[in-house]
Design an enzyme around this catalytic site. Structure first.
Site, PDB file in Angstrom:
ATOM      1  N   PHE A 150       0.825  -1.206   0.000  1.00  0.00           N
ATOM      2  CA  PHE A 150       0.000   0.000   0.000  1.00  0.00           C
ATOM      3  C   PHE A 150       0.862   1.261   0.000  1.00  0.00           C
ATOM      4  CE2 PHE A 150      -1.798   3.418   2.559  1.00  0.00           C
ATOM      5  CZ  PHE A 150      -3.056   3.602   2.017  1.00  0.00           C
ATOM      6  N   ASP A 151       1.887   1.299   0.840  1.00  0.00           N
ATOM      7  CA  ASP A 151       2.750   2.477   0.945  1.00  0.00           C
ATOM      8  C   ASP A 151       3.417   2.808  -0.384  1.00  0.00           C
ATOM      9  OD1 ASP A 151       2.461   1.148   3.581  1.00  0.00           O
ATOM     10  OD2 ASP A 151       3.718   2.795   4.293  1.00  0.00           O
TER      11      ASP A 151
END
Length: 292
Positions: free
Chosen positions: A193-194
């Site tokens: 996600f990051d």
């Protein structure tokens, strides 16, 4: 949380999310330290939200207890795991101007938090990340973790032309209106996600601010390094294909200087601590529970 100063002007605010999974043994101490630090030294209105990712221990009950004792602490329970899922849920519904997250182990020095969010509150930048690979950072971790981190970021630079230095440091912030525009295009709900957030921000010419951090490795880390590495490589391949086909461009991304658009209330109803405590003893048939 959105308070006014003496002149009647609304102050910009920050919501800090702490995603947790089976962290009952450290949760109270870490959130207590974070809350005390922010109350003593942070000059903006803030909220700390503990995001419980389907814990099977006493994490949720501990989180509810913290909402009783600490005025700026809230808690949300999700029935599915995934750090990205928790951040996407809370950040998308936040009423703060800036949303951030940090790991529950507080590996990153808290004195770096104001430098992290200040450029976003001022409108100078859109996304901010703590970097353990910055030349001014002070990092204590084993050679294996250091090698994996540096290798991953080198792969991002080679494969996706990344201009940010540390994709996976658990110390990030983003303007809330910017995140809402990016969120529908972020597919990963776990550790990638990051990276996906940062790649989309870069592709859309958003300004990414990097802060050198003091960071101490957590020996109790729950990250499955091999599985995470495989998932990251798959994610990189997907992002490369999206870039080549032009699917990373997002027309609706707000630009610096535009007024932040935040909702007046959360879409998910908040409940009182007493209601939350009652809910915690139920069968948890709902998708999530919220304590405030």
């Amino acid at each position: 949380m959105n308070e006014q100063n003496a002149g009647g002007v609304r102050q910009r605010s920050v919501e800090i999310v702490v995603p947790v999974y089976n962290e009952a043994h450290v949760l109270a101490d870490s959130i207590g330290r974070l809350h005390a630090y922010l109350e003593a030294s942070f000059p903006f209105p803030f909220r700390i939200t503990v995001a419980d990712n389907a814990s099977t221990d006493a994490t949720w009950q501990t989180a509810i207890g913290l909402t009783h004792r600490l005025p700026h602490v809230h808690a949300v329970h999700l029935d599915a795991k995934g750090r990205g899922r928790a951040l996407k849920h809370v950040w998308s519904q936040s009423t703060a101007d800036v949303v951030a997250y940090m790991d529950v182990d507080l590996s990153t020095g808290l004195e770096g938090f104001l430098p992290l969010v200040a450029p976003l509150l001022s409108g100078h930048s859109d996304v901010a990340i703590g970097s353990r690979l910055h030349r001014q950072s002070a990092v204590e971790r084993g050679p294996k973790r250091e090698f994996i981190s540096r290798s991953y970021n080198l792969l991002l630079k080679a494969g996706l032309a990344a201009r940010f230095s540390d994709a996976q440091c658990g110390f990030k912030a983003v303007r809330t209106d910017v995140f809402r525009a990016l969120a529908p295009h972020i597919e990963d709900n776990a550790w990638f996600f990051d990276t996906e957030l940062l790649v989309l921000a870069q592709r859309n010419r958003l300004r990414i601010h990097e802060v050198p951090v003091d960071w101490v490795d957590d020996p109790d880390s729950r990250v499955d390094i091999v599985r995470t590495a495989v998932d990251d490589l798959k994610g990189m391949g997907r992002m490369l294909r999206a870039t080549l086909t032009g699917r990373t461009g997002i027309a609706a991304v707000p630009r610096r200087g535009s007024a932040p658009q935040v909702p007046a209330t959360r879409k998910t109803a908040e409940v009182t601590p007493v209601q939350a405590a009652d809910a915690s003893t139920s069968s948890r048939s709902d998708h999530l529970e919220y304590a405030s």
